[in-house]
Design an enzyme around this catalytic site. Structure first.
Site, PDB file in Angstrom:
ATOM      1  N   LYS A   1      54.568  32.005  27.992  1.00 39.65           N
ATOM      2  CA  LYS A   1      55.702  32.657  28.676  1.00 39.65           C
ATOM      3  C   LYS A   1      56.026  31.960  30.003  1.00 39.65           C
ATOM      4  O   LYS A   1      57.184  31.669  30.282  1.00 39.65           O
ATOM      5  CB  LYS A   1      55.404  34.151  28.926  1.00 39.65           C
ATOM      6  CG  LYS A   1      55.176  34.938  27.635  1.00 39.65           C
ATOM      7  CD  LYS A   1      55.119  36.432  27.895  1.00 39.65           C
ATOM      8  CE  LYS A   1      53.889  36.876  28.670  1.00 39.65           C
ATOM      9  NZ  LYS A   1      52.623  36.780  27.907  1.00 39.65           N
TER      10      LYS A   1
ATOM     11  N   ARG B   1      55.086  46.232  29.928  1.00 44.09           N
ATOM     12  CA  ARG B   1      53.849  46.006  29.179  1.00 44.09           C
ATOM     13  C   ARG B   1      53.335  47.292  28.554  1.00 44.09           C
ATOM     14  O   ARG B   1      52.310  47.269  27.872  1.00 44.09           O
ATOM     15  CB  ARG B   1      52.797  45.483  30.142  1.00 44.09           C
ATOM     16  CG  ARG B   1      52.195  44.150  29.788  1.00 44.09           C
ATOM     17  CD  ARG B   1      51.255  43.808  30.923  1.00 44.09           C
ATOM     18  NE  ARG B   1      50.450  42.656  30.669  1.00 44.09           N
ATOM     19  CZ  ARG B   1      50.744  41.422  31.080  1.00 44.09           C
ATOM     20  NH1 ARG B   1      51.858  41.166  31.711  1.00 44.09           N
ATOM     21  NH2 ARG B   1      49.897  40.446  30.851  1.00 44.09           N
TER      22      ARG B   1
ATOM     23  N   ARG C   1      44.183  26.628  29.703  1.00 47.72           N
ATOM     24  CA  ARG C   1      44.817  26.944  30.993  1.00 47.72           C
ATOM     25  C   ARG C   1      43.757  27.129  32.087  1.00 47.72           C
ATOM     26  O   ARG C   1      43.973  26.740  33.231  1.00 47.72           O
ATOM     27  CB  ARG C   1      45.658  28.216  30.854  1.00 47.72           C
ATOM     28  CG  ARG C   1      46.411  28.570  32.124  1.00 47.72           C
ATOM     29  CD  ARG C   1      47.428  29.669  31.877  1.00 47.72           C
ATOM     30  NE  ARG C   1      46.789  30.933  31.568  1.00 47.72           N
ATOM     31  CZ  ARG C   1      47.450  32.011  31.123  1.00 47.72           C
ATOM     32  NH1 ARG C   1      48.757  31.943  30.907  1.00 47.72           N
ATOM     33  NH2 ARG C   1      46.817  33.124  30.878  1.00 47.72           N
TER      34      ARG C   1
ATOM     35  N   ARG D   1      42.664  30.374  37.044  1.00 47.45           N
ATOM     36  CA  ARG D   1      42.870  31.816  37.238  1.00 47.45           C
ATOM     37  C   ARG D   1      41.589  32.589  36.938  1.00 47.45           C
ATOM     38  O   ARG D   1      40.968  32.376  35.900  1.00 47.45           O
ATOM     39  CB  ARG D   1      43.975  32.314  36.295  1.00 47.45           C
ATOM     40  CG  ARG D   1      45.339  32.355  36.933  1.00 47.45           C
ATOM     41  CD  ARG D   1      46.406  32.654  35.922  1.00 47.45           C
ATOM     42  NE  ARG D   1      46.202  33.894  35.179  1.00 47.45           N
ATOM     43  CZ  ARG D   1      47.087  34.387  34.326  1.00 47.45           C
ATOM     44  NH1 ARG D   1      48.223  33.754  34.109  1.00 47.45           N
ATOM     45  NH2 ARG D   1      46.837  35.503  33.693  1.00 47.45           N
TER      46      ARG D   1
ATOM     47  N   ARG E   1      41.832  41.626  27.574  1.00 48.38           N
ATOM     48  CA  ARG E   1      43.283  41.419  27.689  1.00 48.38           C
ATOM     49  C   ARG E   1      43.935  41.411  26.308  1.00 48.38           C
ATOM     50  O   ARG E   1      45.030  41.950  26.127  1.00 48.38           O
ATOM     51  CB  ARG E   1      43.578  40.122  28.432  1.00 48.38           C
ATOM     52  CG  ARG E   1      43.367  40.284  29.932  1.00 48.38           C
ATOM     53  CD  ARG E   1      43.209  38.962  30.614  1.00 48.38           C
ATOM     54  NE  ARG E   1      44.398  38.137  30.553  1.00 48.38           N
ATOM     55  CZ  ARG E   1      44.387  36.815  30.752  1.00 48.38           C
ATOM     56  NH1 ARG E   1      43.243  36.197  31.020  1.00 48.38           N
ATOM     57  NH2 ARG E   1      45.492  36.133  30.686  1.00 48.38           N
TER      58      ARG E   1
HETATM   59  P1  ADP Z   1      49.081  36.928  30.792  1.00 50.40           P
HETATM   60  O1  ADP Z   1      50.472  36.830  30.247  1.00 50.40           O
HETATM   61  O2  ADP Z   1      48.286  35.695  30.544  1.00 50.40           O
HETATM   62  O3  ADP Z   1      48.374  38.161  30.357  1.00 50.40           O
HETATM   63  P2  ADP Z   1      50.036  37.727  33.467  1.00 50.40           P
HETATM   64  O4  ADP Z   1      50.068  36.763  34.595  1.00 50.40           O
HETATM   65  O5  ADP Z   1      51.322  38.191  32.913  1.00 50.40           O
HETATM   66  O6  ADP Z   1      49.128  37.009  32.372  1.00 50.40           O
HETATM   67  O7  ADP Z   1      49.198  39.029  33.894  1.00 50.40           O
HETATM   68  C1  ADP Z   1      47.905  38.964  34.450  1.00 50.40           C
HETATM   69  C2  ADP Z   1      47.350  40.370  34.666  1.00 50.40           C
HETATM   70  O8  ADP Z   1      48.166  41.081  35.638  1.00 50.40           O
HETATM   71  C3  ADP Z   1      47.355  41.283  33.436  1.00 50.40           C
HETATM   72  O9  ADP Z   1      46.224  41.095  32.625  1.00 50.40           O
HETATM   73  C4  ADP Z   1      47.379  42.670  34.104  1.00 50.40           C
HETATM   74  O10 ADP Z   1      46.115  43.047  34.576  1.00 50.40           O
HETATM   75  C5  ADP Z   1      48.267  42.463  35.317  1.00 50.40           C
HETATM   76  N1  ADP Z   1      49.691  42.784  34.992  1.00 50.40           N
HETATM   77  C6  ADP Z   1      50.712  41.890  34.906  1.00 50.40           C
HETATM   78  N2  ADP Z   1      51.852  42.519  34.567  1.00 50.40           N
HETATM   79  C7  ADP Z   1      51.560  43.837  34.424  1.00 50.40           C
HETATM   80  C8  ADP Z   1      52.302  45.001  34.056  1.00 50.40           C
HETATM   81  N3  ADP Z   1      53.616  44.925  33.738  1.00 50.40           N
HETATM   82  N4  ADP Z   1      51.668  46.179  34.022  1.00 50.40           N
HETATM   83  C9  ADP Z   1      50.372  46.285  34.326  1.00 50.40           C
HETATM   84  N5  ADP Z   1      49.597  45.229  34.658  1.00 50.40           N
HETATM   85  C10 ADP Z   1      50.173  44.017  34.706  1.00 50.40           C
END
Ligand code: ADP
Length: 190
Positions: A14, A89, A128, A134, A146
């Site tokens: 993404k 999400r 990654r 990260r 996750r």
């Molecule tokens: P990825 O797409 O690899 O899961 P992100 O950078 O989108 O990584 O998200 C990293 C973390 O941030 C998620 O695992 C979650 O803990 C938190 N997070 C991100 N977006 C949301 C959301 N919309 N609602 C709740 N937690 C979120």
């Protein structure tokens, strides 16, 4: 205004594709993950609370990310739309998004979903981890959580947006260029 939702499991690509999408269509990119990582780096109160949840592979509370999204909508000007990456999400977040947009007489334009099979998620995240460092990419347990969180809480949104007639899926297993072209072909229609 256009409101595109970039959807897909962790590691689907993404972030990579978002950069090309915002440039081509003059969109503002909102990555809730990025916004949260900035809060963590700044050691803000919110960041400190979010860190333990993120490190455990759990989600931060809906209200937190909903507030972030609304404030970006209200402050960013001069774009043709927004690209939401990592939000919504949960079903509650999707319902909140509908309410926030409705207040301004707007509606979500389309969901662009990048799909990859579970086996590929771990390979992508491991790769990654070696590049971006990260914290939530480093531990096997975090990654597993996750993936579980994605299936339990986020995947139901496929049906949510299918029911709204807004769900469009792209095969995310190809090369970066192939996936980007498929996304552009889709977005050109809106
Ligand atoms: P990825 O797409 O690899 O899961 P992100 O950078 O989108 O990584 O998200 C990293 C973390 O941030 C998620 O695992 C979650 O803990 C938190 N997070 C991100 N977006 C949301 C959301 N919309 N609602 C709740 N937690 C979120």
């Amino acid at each position: 205004m256009k409101y595109f939702i970039l959807f897909g499991p962790p590691g689907a690509g993404k972030g990579t594709q978002a950069a090309a999408m915002v440039e081509k269509y003059n969109l503002h990119h909102i990555s809730t993950g990025e916004l949260l990582r900035k809060e963590i780096a700044a050691e803000s109160e919110l960041g400190l609370k979010a860190k333990s949840l993120i490190d455990a592979g759990a989600l931060v509370p809906d209200e937190v990310v909903e507030g972030m999204i609304e404030s970006e909508f209200n402050t960013v000007k001069g774009v043709d739309g927004f690209l939401l990456d990592g939000f919504p999400r949960t079903t509650a977040q999707a319902e909140a998004l509908d309410r926030i947009l409705e207040k301004n007489g707007e509606t979500a334009t389309s969901v662009v979903s990048i799909m990859i099979p579970d086996e590929m998620i771990k390979d992508r995240i491991r790769h990654r981890a070696s590049i971006e460092g990260r914290a939530d990419d480093a531990k096997e347990e975090t990654i597993n959580n996750r993936i579980r969180t994605y299936h339990e809480k986020t995947e139901p949104l496929v049906e949510f947006y299918r029911n709204q007639g807004k769900y469009r899926e792209i095969d995310g297993t190809g090369t970066i260029d192939q996936v980007r072209q498929a996304i552009f072909d889709l977005m050109d229609k809106f």
